[in-house]
Design a protein around this motif. Structure first.
Motif, PDB file in Angstrom:
ATOM      1  N   ILE A  83       4.123  40.511  66.252  1.00 40.12           N
ATOM      2  CA  ILE A  83       3.822  39.932  64.932  1.00 40.12           C
ATOM      3  C   ILE A  83       2.988  38.672  65.113  1.00 40.12           C
ATOM      4  O   ILE A  83       3.339  37.769  65.879  1.00 40.12           O
ATOM      5  CB  ILE A  83       5.133  39.617  64.182  1.00 40.12           C
ATOM      6  CG1 ILE A  83       5.892  40.911  63.873  1.00 40.12           C
ATOM      7  CG2 ILE A  83       4.840  38.872  62.884  1.00 40.12           C
ATOM      8  CD1 ILE A  83       7.237  40.679  63.227  1.00 40.12           C
ATOM      9  N   LYS A  84       1.858  38.629  64.417  1.00 40.14           N
ATOM     10  CA  LYS A  84       0.978  37.465  64.474  1.00 40.14           C
ATOM     11  C   LYS A  84       1.381  36.388  63.464  1.00 40.14           C
ATOM     12  O   LYS A  84       1.350  35.193  63.773  1.00 40.14           O
ATOM     13  CB  LYS A  84      -0.459  37.888  64.215  1.00 40.14           C
ATOM     14  CG  LYS A  84      -1.076  38.759  65.298  1.00 40.14           C
ATOM     15  CD  LYS A  84      -2.516  39.067  64.949  1.00 40.14           C
ATOM     16  CE  LYS A  84      -3.186  39.904  66.039  1.00 40.14           C
ATOM     17  NZ  LYS A  84      -4.589  40.203  65.685  1.00 40.14           N
ATOM     18  N   GLU A  85       1.730  36.845  62.288  1.00 40.88           N
ATOM     19  CA  GLU A  85       1.982  35.869  61.221  1.00 40.88           C
ATOM     20  C   GLU A  85       2.994  36.468  60.228  1.00 40.88           C
ATOM     21  O   GLU A  85       2.951  37.663  59.923  1.00 40.88           O
ATOM     22  CB  GLU A  85       0.679  35.523  60.492  1.00 40.88           C
ATOM     23  CG  GLU A  85       0.807  34.372  59.515  1.00 40.88           C
ATOM     24  CD  GLU A  85      -0.520  34.030  58.860  1.00 40.88           C
ATOM     25  OE1 GLU A  85      -0.595  33.010  58.180  1.00 40.88           O
ATOM     26  OE2 GLU A  85      -1.484  34.820  59.029  1.00 40.88           O
ATOM     27  N   VAL A  86       3.888  35.601  59.748  1.00 41.27           N
ATOM     28  CA  VAL A  86       4.878  35.966  58.722  1.00 41.27           C
ATOM     29  C   VAL A  86       4.713  34.996  57.559  1.00 41.27           C
ATOM     30  O   VAL A  86       4.792  33.775  57.752  1.00 41.27           O
ATOM     31  CB  VAL A  86       6.313  35.910  59.278  1.00 41.27           C
ATOM     32  CG1 VAL A  86       7.309  36.327  58.202  1.00 41.27           C
ATOM     33  CG2 VAL A  86       6.455  36.787  60.500  1.00 41.27           C
ATOM     34  N   GLN A  87       4.464  35.542  56.394  1.00 39.12           N
ATOM     35  CA  GLN A  87       4.225  34.704  55.220  1.00 39.12           C
ATOM     36  C   GLN A  87       4.953  35.291  54.012  1.00 39.12           C
ATOM     37  O   GLN A  87       5.196  36.505  53.939  1.00 39.12           O
ATOM     38  CB  GLN A  87       2.733  34.589  54.894  1.00 39.12           C
ATOM     39  CG  GLN A  87       1.939  33.740  55.868  1.00 39.12           C
ATOM     40  CD  GLN A  87       0.493  33.606  55.434  1.00 39.12           C
ATOM     41  OE1 GLN A  87       0.047  34.298  54.506  1.00 39.12           O
ATOM     42  NE2 GLN A  87      -0.248  32.739  56.097  1.00 39.12           N
ATOM     43  N   LYS A  88       5.275  34.400  53.073  1.00 40.32           N
ATOM     44  CA  LYS A  88       5.766  34.863  51.774  1.00 40.32           C
ATOM     45  C   LYS A  88       4.585  35.380  50.959  1.00 40.32           C
ATOM     46  O   LYS A  88       3.494  34.805  51.001  1.00 40.32           O
ATOM     47  CB  LYS A  88       6.463  33.726  51.024  1.00 40.32           C
ATOM     48  CG  LYS A  88       7.754  33.257  51.691  1.00 40.32           C
ATOM     49  CD  LYS A  88       8.413  32.153  50.872  1.00 40.32           C
ATOM     50  CE  LYS A  88       9.704  31.689  51.537  1.00 40.32           C
ATOM     51  NZ  LYS A  88      10.351  30.608  50.759  1.00 40.32           N
TER      52      LYS A  88
ATOM     53  N   ALA B  70       1.663  40.440  59.634  1.00 39.21           N
ATOM     54  CA  ALA B  70       0.368  40.747  60.261  1.00 39.21           C
ATOM     55  C   ALA B  70       0.595  41.135  61.718  1.00 39.21           C
ATOM     56  O   ALA B  70       1.247  40.404  62.481  1.00 39.21           O
ATOM     57  CB  ALA B  70      -0.557  39.545  60.171  1.00 39.21           C
ATOM     58  N   THR B  71       0.052  42.293  62.122  1.00 34.25           N
ATOM     59  CA  THR B  71       0.182  42.803  63.482  1.00 34.25           C
ATOM     60  C   THR B  71      -1.197  43.204  64.005  1.00 34.25           C
ATOM     61  O   THR B  71      -2.121  43.469  63.209  1.00 34.25           O
ATOM     62  CB  THR B  71       1.136  44.011  63.528  1.00 34.25           C
ATOM     63  OG1 THR B  71       0.619  45.033  62.668  1.00 34.25           O
ATOM     64  CG2 THR B  71       2.530  43.624  63.070  1.00 34.25           C
ATOM     65  N   PRO B  72      -1.370  43.327  65.324  1.00 31.13           N
ATOM     66  CA  PRO B  72      -2.683  43.743  65.847  1.00 31.13           C
ATOM     67  C   PRO B  72      -3.030  45.187  65.512  1.00 31.13           C
ATOM     68  O   PRO B  72      -4.217  45.539  65.441  1.00 31.13           O
ATOM     69  CB  PRO B  72      -2.534  43.556  67.362  1.00 31.13           C
ATOM     70  CG  PRO B  72      -1.371  42.644  67.543  1.00 31.13           C
ATOM     71  CD  PRO B  72      -0.472  42.909  66.403  1.00 31.13           C
ATOM     72  N   SER B  73      -2.051  46.018  65.289  1.00 30.57           N
ATOM     73  CA  SER B  73      -2.330  47.436  65.051  1.00 30.57           C
ATOM     74  C   SER B  73      -2.776  47.731  63.623  1.00 30.57           C
ATOM     75  O   SER B  73      -3.191  48.844  63.321  1.00 30.57           O
ATOM     76  CB  SER B  73      -1.079  48.272  65.356  1.00 30.57           C
ATOM     77  OG  SER B  73      -0.004  47.868  64.534  1.00 30.57           O
ATOM     78  N   THR B  74      -2.682  46.777  62.724  1.00 31.99           N
ATOM     79  CA  THR B  74      -3.085  46.994  61.330  1.00 31.99           C
ATOM     80  C   THR B  74      -4.218  46.057  60.978  1.00 31.99           C
ATOM     81  O   THR B  74      -4.248  44.891  61.413  1.00 31.99           O
ATOM     82  CB  THR B  74      -1.894  46.750  60.389  1.00 31.99           C
ATOM     83  OG1 THR B  74      -1.385  45.422  60.591  1.00 31.99           O
ATOM     84  CG2 THR B  74      -0.783  47.762  60.636  1.00 31.99           C
TER      85      THR B  74
END
Length: 587
Positions: A524-529, A546-550
């Protein structure tokens, strides 16, 4: 002639001269004008005027032409008919007024009021006569200024009786003047019940009440924080001084005077603070919070978000209060017998010691034990959680006490286990399926949550959901990289494990695991509301991952407990990142 008729029309007689409808036969109002003919009693003067009018009517046709006399006769007849109509109307009005007056008298009870007024007048007259008699007797007893012949000496018994009467009257009058006001205060009166008006819902009033509640709880929270700081030795010098002073006072039996002196000192400091002195007596420094100025005009979305925030805070507060009350109730109702037994034995020991030992010794033992428990034992147990879980009896009792909600969940899980056990006994020849463990005591098979979870997501056995999300969070997965509607949005449940983020699709519960989603927390690159629809008010109910595969971040939307899930995912993600960064240099 016309002037005569006008006089007869508008002059009329008094209403008292007409026949009263109360003396008339019983007829209805509609029948009064048709069947019963009401004839007024005319006076002598009016009869003479009518005769004069008739004489003029007879003389006029002889003097004038025929057409003119006929017209005059018609006019006189119409005028007489009008007079009759007015008389009938007046009689009807009088009848109606009599009925209204009678009803009004019955409703207002004028006669009873008059009778009560007469009784009060009679009583007043009697009281005035009594007062006059008393005054006359007092004047007769007083010595006269003018010299008179000495009256014959009265008998000694009557004079002493009068003196006793005057003394008793004066004494009673003094008592009434002195204590009559206080006696009136003890007069019983019915209690007046006042109904409080409820205010309508208002966003401004809601924010103001929340701030008032927070300000009201601030002294209580500050006092609790200072006690916690003393017990945890936040300031070593302050806690040491407090411990020495308390133990010295408890050893000499001055514990209660010491607490009273501290209360007086606190009130004195509050008086000086109210007078404008700047005094801060706190072990823990107070953190000043920025108070946002109240907004006058709120938008619809801001009002909606405000109501949601207040509802969430109220829900959490009511939940904590309900948990406390339910635990206390279950403690005294023997819901957990092994916990209530400890309280039962402790109460018996306290009862026997209070009966056998003197109260001074009991107070000394309680005061010394409370000081040692507060300053030393609690500090050691808080610093060593394992010791606290084994030896802190109040903590063990309180944490193990169940609430009504937990008892309900336990009963439901027990029922499910019984149902699954009955299904397992139905097929005796079949072996235990994969992901099912065997109960060692009862020798029966039951479905475990760990096994079902690992089978669904194909994870190792060490992976299991965190305690905060054992039941998962219901949400919908929005994969914006997909084009088809079935792959674009899917409903299901989101879980967080130690190393993975798992989404179980509701359509995959039939047996297929292709639609489930497993994401490594390290990827996981980023976690946001995230706010799925910008049109809706509030801060949204989604989380973007947000992940590198998507190419585009995946969104988990429509989550009722979005903030709780976001905190759990963020905390576990940061924990995994810190562990990976700490182990990477070593490798």
């Amino acid at each position: 002639m016309l002037k005569r008729l006008d006089k007869i029309r508008f002059r009329g007689q008094r209403r008292d001269d007409f026949l009263d409808l109360a003396d008339s036969p019983n007829t209805s109002d509609t029948e009064c004008t048709e069947e019963v003919m009401m004839k007024p009693r005319l006076s002598s003067r009016d009869s003479e005027e009518l005769r004069e009018v008739e004489g003029e009517q007879q003389s006029d046709p002889q003097a004038g032409p025929g057409s003119f006399s006929a017209a005059l006769q018609d006019d006189s007849r119409t005028d007489l008919n009008e007079v009759k109509g007015h008389l009938e109307i007046a009689l009807l009005e009088k009848h109606f007024l009599h009925e209204e007056l009678r009803k009004f008298k019955e409703e207002s009870n004028v006669d009873s009021l008059r009778q009560e007024l007469e009784k009060e007048r009679c009583r007043r007259i009697e009281l005035e006569q009594k007062i006059n008699d008393v005054l006359k007797s007092s004047l007769d007893d007083s010595p006269c200024l003018t010299p008179k012949a000495p009256p014959p000496p009265p008998p000694s018994g009557s004079g002493t009786d009068k003196q006793k009467d005057t003394l008793s009257n004066s004494f009673l009058k003094w008592l009434q003047d002195r204590f009559g006001v206080y006696v009136e205060d003890f007069r019983f009166q019915p209690e007046e019940t006042t109904v409080e008006t409820e205010e309508p819902l208002s966003a401004k009033r809601l924010t103001e009440n929340m701030r008032r509640l927070k300000r009201g709880f601030k002294p209580v929270t500050n006092f609790k924080r200072n006690l916690t700081a003393l017990s945890s030795w936040y300031s070593i010098y302050t806690s040491a001084i407090a411990f020495i002073v308390y133990m010295y006072a408890a050893w000499h039996g001055w514990a209660i005077p010491m607490f009273l002196f501290l209360a007086i000192l606190r009130l004195s400091l509050n008086y000086l603070i109210a007078r404008g002195w700047r005094i801060q007596w706190s072990i823990v420094p107070e953190v000043s919070e920025q108070v946002e100025p109240p907004k006058e005009d709120l938008t619809v979305s801001e009002k909606f978000q405000l109501v949601l925030d207040v509802a969430q805070k109220a829900q959490n507060l009511f939940g904590r209060m309900a948990n406390i009350l339910e635990k206390i109730k279950n403690l005294f109702m023997w819901v957990q017998p092994e916990l209530t037994q400890k309280l039962y034995v402790g109460l018996w020991v306290a009862f026997v010691s209070s009966c056998l030992l003197p109260y001074k010794l009991v107070g000394f033992i309680i005061a010394v034990y409370a000081g040692i428990k507060f300053f030393i034992i609690d500090f050691i147990l808080k610093s060593c959680p394992k010791l606290r879980q084994r030896f802190d009896t109040p903590y063990i009792i309180w944490t193990n006490l169940p609430t009504d909600l937990q008892l309900k969940e336990r009963s439901s899980t027990t029922l499910n286990r019984r149902v699954t056990a009955a299904g397992g006994r139905g097929s005796l020849s079949a072996a235990a399926p994969t992901g099912v463990s065997r109960d060692e005591d009862g020798g029966r098979y039951y479905s475990t949550k760990r096994g079902a979870f690992h089978e669904v997501f194909n994870l190792p056995e060490s992976e299991r959901p965190l305690t905060t999300c054992e039941n998962g969070w219901r949400c919908c997965l929005i994969n914006r990289d997909k084009k088809t509607p079935t792959d674009y949005i899917r409903n299901g449940v989101l879980y967080v494990t130690e190393n993975h983020l798992c989404f179980e699709s509701s359509s995959s519960r039939s047996g297929s695991t292709k639609r489930n989603k497993v994401i490594k927390l390290l990827d996981i690159k980023e976690v946001q509301k995230y706010k799925v629809l910008s049109v809706l008010p509030g801060s949204g109910m989604g989380i973007s991952i947000a992940t590198p595969s998507t190419q585009k971040p995946m969104v988990f939307g429509a989550m009722m407990h979005r903030d709780e899930a976001f905190d759990a995912i963020s905390t576990q993600h940061l924990k995994i990142l810190s562990v990976s960064t700490a182990t990477s240099p070593e490798t």
